[in-house]
Design a protein around this motif. Structure first.
Motif: not given
Length: 126
Positions: A4-32
């Motif tokens: 059996y299963s039950v699913k619930v849903r919500e959403h969030i808005m955040i900001a973050h950056s990825f301090k790793h060269p593999g992330f290219g432009p996402a190393q800069k602050m961005h929102g999601a």
């Protein structure tokens, strides 16, 4: 085996950056904006004939997400030195929700974060 299963849903808005060269432009602050789905699975229904009380599931998710919503994750102490990728956040939310519902729910839990209409990441465990 059937579940059996039950699913619930919500959403969030955040900001973050990825301090790793593999992330290219996402190393800069961005929102999601994430759509967060939490699925609860059980082989049998509880004494109320449900997998989990939907209000309990939804309240637990909202409580966990309220600490992240509209936050810069780079500034939160629990994420210091962490790459707050979608996969990482799926596990973090999973663990927090699972802890909140533990007194009432012992089944399997899956958290999926939709970061766009074409990309999702999940974490699940028993």
């Amino acid at each position: 085996k059937y579940m059996y299963s039950v699913k619930v849903r919500e959403h969030i808005m955040i900001a973050h950056s990825f301090k790793h060269p593999g992330f290219g432009p996402a190393q800069k602050m961005h929102g999601a904006t994430y759509v967060v789905d939490v699925s609860f699975f059980a082989e049998a229904l509880n004494d109320m004939a449900v997998v989990i009380d939907i209000a309990l599931a939804h309240d637990a998710l909202k409580e966990v997400l309220s600490l992240l919503n509209y936050q810069n994750l780079d500034e939160l102490p629990q994420f210091e030195g962490k790459l707050t990728t979608t996969e990482f956040l799926a596990k973090y939310i999973h663990d927090e929700v699972k802890a909140k519902v533990a007194p009432e729910f012992t089944g399997k839990l899956k958290v999926t974060l939709g970061e766009s209409h074409v990309a999702w990441a999940s974490y699940e465990s028993a």
